[in-house]
Scaffold this motif. Structure first.
Motif, PDB file in Angstrom:
ATOM      1  N   ALA A 411       0.824  -1.212   0.000  1.00  0.00           N
ATOM      2  CA  ALA A 411       0.000   0.000   0.000  1.00  0.00           C
ATOM      3  C   ALA A 411       0.858   1.262   0.000  1.00  0.00           C
ATOM      4  O   ALA A 411       0.469   2.283  -0.573  1.00  0.00           O
ATOM      5  N   GLU A 412       2.026   1.199   0.637  1.00  0.00           N
ATOM      6  CA  GLU A 412       2.901   2.379   0.682  1.00  0.00           C
ATOM      7  C   GLU A 412       3.289   2.838  -0.719  1.00  0.00           C
ATOM      8  O   GLU A 412       3.471   4.038  -0.962  1.00  0.00           O
ATOM      9  N   VAL A 413       3.444   1.902  -1.646  1.00  0.00           N
ATOM     10  CA  VAL A 413       3.802   2.262  -3.022  1.00  0.00           C
ATOM     11  C   VAL A 413       2.733   3.153  -3.623  1.00  0.00           C
ATOM     12  O   VAL A 413       3.024   4.196  -4.233  1.00  0.00           O
ATOM     13  N   ALA A 414       1.482   2.758  -3.458  1.00  0.00           N
ATOM     14  CA  ALA A 414       0.383   3.551  -4.008  1.00  0.00           C
ATOM     15  C   ALA A 414       0.241   4.885  -3.295  1.00  0.00           C
ATOM     16  O   ALA A 414      -0.092   5.906  -3.912  1.00  0.00           O
ATOM     17  N   GLU A 415       0.468   4.915  -1.994  1.00  0.00           N
ATOM     18  CA  GLU A 415       0.339   6.168  -1.239  1.00  0.00           C
ATOM     19  C   GLU A 415       1.407   7.169  -1.640  1.00  0.00           C
ATOM     20  O   GLU A 415       1.128   8.360  -1.833  1.00  0.00           O
ATOM     21  N   VAL A 416       2.652   6.696  -1.747  1.00  0.00           N
ATOM     22  CA  VAL A 416       3.770   7.601  -2.002  1.00  0.00           C
ATOM     23  C   VAL A 416       3.832   8.026  -3.463  1.00  0.00           C
ATOM     24  O   VAL A 416       3.990   9.203  -3.785  1.00  0.00           O
ATOM     25  N   HIS A 417       3.692   7.059  -4.388  1.00  0.00           N
ATOM     26  CA  HIS A 417       3.908   7.362  -5.809  1.00  0.00           C
ATOM     27  C   HIS A 417       2.636   7.733  -6.558  1.00  0.00           C
ATOM     28  O   HIS A 417       2.696   8.477  -7.538  1.00  0.00           O
ATOM     29  N   LEU A 418       1.496   7.214  -6.112  1.00  0.00           N
ATOM     30  CA  LEU A 418       0.264   7.482  -6.828  1.00  0.00           C
ATOM     31  C   LEU A 418      -0.653   8.454  -6.100  1.00  0.00           C
ATOM     32  O   LEU A 418      -1.690   8.844  -6.642  1.00  0.00           O
ATOM     33  N   GLY A 419      -0.304   8.822  -4.862  1.00  0.00           N
ATOM     34  CA  GLY A 419      -1.108   9.756  -4.098  1.00  0.00           C
ATOM     35  C   GLY A 419      -2.435   9.197  -3.638  1.00  0.00           C
ATOM     36  O   GLY A 419      -3.377   9.951  -3.372  1.00  0.00           O
ATOM     37  N   ALA A 420      -2.552   7.878  -3.553  1.00  0.00           N
ATOM     38  CA  ALA A 420      -3.807   7.254  -3.141  1.00  0.00           C
ATOM     39  C   ALA A 420      -4.011   7.401  -1.641  1.00  0.00           C
ATOM     40  O   ALA A 420      -3.052   7.510  -0.865  1.00  0.00           O
ATOM     41  N   SER A 421      -5.271   7.389  -1.216  1.00  0.00           N
ATOM     42  CA  SER A 421      -5.571   7.426   0.212  1.00  0.00           C
ATOM     43  C   SER A 421      -5.191   6.094   0.837  1.00  0.00           C
ATOM     44  O   SER A 421      -4.980   5.091   0.147  1.00  0.00           O
ATOM     45  N   ARG A 422      -5.129   6.069   2.176  1.00  0.00           N
ATOM     46  CA  ARG A 422      -4.724   4.857   2.863  1.00  0.00           C
ATOM     47  C   ARG A 422      -5.699   3.700   2.577  1.00  0.00           C
ATOM     48  O   ARG A 422      -5.272   2.572   2.308  1.00  0.00           O
ATOM     49  N   ALA A 423      -6.991   3.977   2.596  1.00  0.00           N
ATOM     50  CA  ALA A 423      -7.984   2.925   2.360  1.00  0.00           C
ATOM     51  C   ALA A 423      -7.925   2.432   0.916  1.00  0.00           C
ATOM     52  O   ALA A 423      -7.985   1.223   0.649  1.00  0.00           O
ATOM     53  N   ARG A 424      -7.781   3.368  -0.021  1.00  0.00           N
ATOM     54  CA  ARG A 424      -7.741   2.984  -1.427  1.00  0.00           C
ATOM     55  C   ARG A 424      -6.464   2.205  -1.743  1.00  0.00           C
ATOM     56  O   ARG A 424      -6.483   1.242  -2.516  1.00  0.00           O
ATOM     57  N   ALA A 425      -5.349   2.610  -1.129  1.00  0.00           N
ATOM     58  CA  ALA A 425      -4.081   1.902  -1.339  1.00  0.00           C
ATOM     59  C   ALA A 425      -4.156   0.489  -0.776  1.00  0.00           C
ATOM     60  O   ALA A 425      -3.652  -0.461  -1.385  1.00  0.00           O
ATOM     61  N   ALA A 426      -4.784   0.329   0.407  1.00  0.00           N
ATOM     62  CA  ALA A 426      -4.917  -0.997   0.998  1.00  0.00           C
ATOM     63  C   ALA A 426      -5.779  -1.898   0.117  1.00  0.00           C
ATOM     64  O   ALA A 426      -5.479  -3.090  -0.062  1.00  0.00           O
ATOM     65  N   ALA A 427      -6.852  -1.340  -0.446  1.00  0.00           N
ATOM     66  CA  ALA A 427      -7.711  -2.128  -1.329  1.00  0.00           C
ATOM     67  C   ALA A 427      -6.964  -2.550  -2.588  1.00  0.00           C
ATOM     68  O   ALA A 427      -7.108  -3.687  -3.065  1.00  0.00           O
ATOM     69  N   ARG A 428      -6.147  -1.658  -3.114  1.00  0.00           N
ATOM     70  CA  ARG A 428      -5.368  -2.004  -4.314  1.00  0.00           C
ATOM     71  C   ARG A 428      -4.320  -3.063  -3.988  1.00  0.00           C
ATOM     72  O   ARG A 428      -4.023  -3.932  -4.818  1.00  0.00           O
ATOM     73  N   ALA A 429      -3.760  -3.019  -2.778  1.00  0.00           N
ATOM     74  CA  ALA A 429      -2.784  -4.031  -2.383  1.00  0.00           C
ATOM     75  C   ALA A 429      -3.420  -5.417  -2.366  1.00  0.00           C
ATOM     76  O   ALA A 429      -2.837  -6.401  -2.849  1.00  0.00           O
ATOM     77  N   VAL A 430      -4.621  -5.513  -1.822  1.00  0.00           N
ATOM     78  CA  VAL A 430      -5.341  -6.796  -1.811  1.00  0.00           C
ATOM     79  C   VAL A 430      -5.631  -7.246  -3.235  1.00  0.00           C
ATOM     80  O   VAL A 430      -5.480  -8.427  -3.593  1.00  0.00           O
ATOM     81  N   GLU A 431      -6.036  -6.298  -4.080  1.00  0.00           N
ATOM     82  CA  GLU A 431      -6.328  -6.622  -5.478  1.00  0.00           C
ATOM     83  C   GLU A 431      -5.094  -7.155  -6.197  1.00  0.00           C
ATOM     84  O   GLU A 431      -5.156  -8.140  -6.943  1.00  0.00           O
TER      85      GLU A 431
END
Length: 633
Positions: A411-431
């Motif tokens: 999830a940190e990858v999406a938060e730092v590089h894509l600017g995603a929120s914590r919840a959205r990044a966690a959902a993408r990590a599961v995906e």
């Protein structure tokens, strides 16, 4: 013991660090304190000892900068004169602490197992004991006075120093070169001096330098309490005690000794910082001569001028201190969506070439190139690739933080590089975990890396790379530590990911069978150079032209290999960086080598569509092409 280039030694890095602002400040502070310690008693000794009953307890004045004490002695002169004794006793206590810590620290590695465990347990108990109480206990044991205080402060420093050295030594003692030395019968003393201490010197020196400031404070504290230096001698702690009752009447007289302790302690801290910079990655780099790079080809500098080529490198070099080149002028193209294999023996420069493309070459390596472009952008001007490049390393456990949950790391990858929120990044990590065929991804995302199998960890690392939208996936020996079944699954997953995402793949391996399953084209590296570029079909069909490539194919064991056929071997060993001279680097090991091979270095020559070879006398059908070209020239 590992060999360190002379330019990377602590001495040379320390010299460069001393030219930085922190280094200059530390050097000036040391010279100033040393000058005061040496010259102070000589110039102001009489003034500091002179009793003047007419000037008792005077305040600051032109005659007495900090005023006088209860006997009319000049306080400023006494603070200056006390510098020598304070530093001498501090350094003496530090020597006792460092020496004792080193002895107890290395002892478990050289004595018997029982004695080593006993020493480790004793040090652990002493470290757990509150430091101040331990110091006061030792001061009581050794008695009041200078000698007792030196031993008390020095011995109080031993446990933390010993614990540090024990931890460092334990990591070094398990190294292969130490085991080899034991097998050869190296004595215990030589083992410590030759193999252990040199490899823990830098962090030990850093700790000792920083701990010396604490020794100064501790010693001054004992003197302040009346347990250290006794009259008629005096140090800064004693002077602080004498003037404390006049702090509201003459603040300068009371604060001056304390300020001396603080400033000198900061000096030791600066010295420790200098050693930290000299011993770590922050050390200033010496300028190394880098061979001139080839100018970019015409049209390459223009945006969009790469003609569908995703990665283009020309004259790519990786240089280490001493001018040693591990990559000596690699030129390659990787098309968008193309799968390219990079093969060769260990030490041929495969991984360093890939790390150079990703701007991940470890310190103190330096990367240079005539052209280095990624998707039309010049990486020499801006090496940042963001999420457009994904790296899959050989050891996934080293790529994942064992203290964090896997889902959180993705999830940190999406938060730092894509600017995603914590919840959205966690959902993408599961995906993404589900996309790489990890079952129950919601539950697995909450687990830590040690709860994954080796194949699952490798899948998780691939998922981490897919958190963005990579255009290039670099996989460095991704299946080396996996069994055959899991290896096939991971290779299949890489092929699926490439097909679904459209990303290009650079697969680094020494296993030709692995490359053949996934890649369309193969680059063969030897001694920091690409020696052949050919399609996978030609490689498997026996159409390799370079003798080195043919030897690699002949040495590979497959399921169809005749059990009675003797596998080919390559005599000799690959050259180390810096050992290559003129001529073909493979010539000393090549059965086809002639005089020209030892004198002239061959460049990559076209052998038809999609084929290149760097050899004066290639094997197979390519030989006729090479001889025709040579005759024409």
């Amino acid at each position: 013991m590992p060999h360190h280039d002379h330019d990377s030694s602590l001495r040379h890095r320390l010299g460069r660090t001393l030219r930085t602002p922190v280094g200059v400040t530390a050097l000036i502070a040391c010279l100033l304190v040393a000058s005061v310690a040496v010259l102070g008693p000589v110039l102001l000794g009489d003034r500091a000892a002179r009793i003047d009953t007419d000037a008792i307890n005077q305040g600051s004045s032109a005659a007495h900068l900090l005023g006088t004490d209860q006997l009319g002695r000049d306080i400023a002169a006494r603070v200056v004169v006390a510098t020598r004794l304070t530093l001498r006793l501090t350094l003496l206590a530090a020597v006792i602490g460092v020496g004792g810590g080193l002895l107890l620290g290395v002892a478990p590695a050289v004595v018997g197992r029982r004695a080593g465990r006993l020493i480790t347990a004793v040090v652990g108990v002493l470290v757990a004991f509150p430091g101040l109480l331990f110091l006061l206990f030792l001061a009581t044991v050794f008695g009041v006075g200078t000698t007792g205080a030196v031993f008390a402060v020095g011995l109080a420093m031993v446990p933390p120093m010993a614990r540090l050295v024990q931890n460092l030594t334990a990591s070094v003692a398990g190294s292969d070169y130490v085991a080899a030395a034991r097998i050869l019968g190296v004595g215990r003393f030589r083992m410590v001096v030759r193999h252990l201490l040199p490899n823990i010197a830098e962090p030990s020196v850093l700790f000792a330098a920083q701990a010396t400031g604490g020794v100064l404070v501790a010693f001054s504290g004992l003197s302040f309490l009346g347990l250290g230096v006794q009259p008629p001698q005096y140090d800064w702690g004693r002077l602080l005690n004498e003037q404390l009752n006049r702090v509201f009447v003459n603040p300068a007289a009371a604060l001056a000794p304390g300020a001396a302790v603080v400033l000198t302690g900061l000096m030791f801290g600066l010295v420790g910082e200098v050693f930290a910079q000299a011993g770590g990655r922050r050390a200033p780099r010496a300028e190394e001569p880098v061979p001139p790079s080839l100018p970019p080809a015409a049209g390459e500098a223009a945006a969009g001028g790469d003609g569908g080529v995703l990665v283009r490198a020309r004259d790519l070099r990786v240089t280490f201190p001493g001018g040693r080149q591990a990559v000596r002028g690699v030129s390659l193209d990787i098309g968008a969506g193309e799968a390219v294999g990079l093969v060769g023996e260990s030490g041929s420069g495969k991984s360093l070439s890939a790390l150079a493309l990703a701007d991940l070459v470890p310190h103190p390596g330096r990367v240079s190139a005539g052209t280095l472009r990624f998707d039309g952008d010049d990486l020499r001007a801006d090496p940042r690739l963001g999420t457009e490049l994904a790296m899959v390393f050989q050891d996934p456990m080293a790529s994942l933080n064992p203290a964090l949950r896997v889902g959180r790391q993705l999830a940190e990858v999406a938060e730092v590089h894509l600017g995603a929120s914590r919840a959205r990044a966690a959902a993408r990590a599961v995906e993404r975990l589900g996309a790489v065929r990890i079952t129950a991804p919601e539950r697995r995302a909450r687990q830590r890396p040690h709860e994954y199998s080796g194949g699952m960890r490798q899948r998780a690392v691939i998922a981490m790379g897919l958190m963005g939208k990579p255009k290039l996936i670099i996989a460095d020996e991704p299946t080396t530590a996996l069994d055959t079944v899991v290896q096939r699954q991971v290779l299949g997953l890489l092929a699926e990911v490439r097909e679904e995402s459209g990303a290009a793949l650079l697969l680094i391996s020494h296993d030709l069978a692995v490359v053949a399953q996934v890649c369309e084209r193969v680059l063969v590296m030897y001694a920091g150079l690409i020696v052949e570029d050919l399609p996978v079909a030609e490689l498997l069909g026996g159409g390799a032209a370079h003798p080195y490539t043919r030897a690699l194919v002949g040495a590979a064991l497959t399921m169809t290999t005749d059990p009675g056929r003797e596998l080919a071997t390559i005599p000799g060993r690959p050259p180390e960086p810096g050992e290559t001279g003129t001529g073909c680097a493979f010539a000393p090991r090549c059965e086809r080598a002639r005089e020209r091979c030892h004198d002239d270095t061959p460049g990559l020559t076209d052998l038809g569509a999609g084929r290149q070879v760097a050899c004066w006398y290639p094997a197979g059908p390519a030989a006729a092409i090479s001889h025709t070209a040579e005759a024409t020239s």
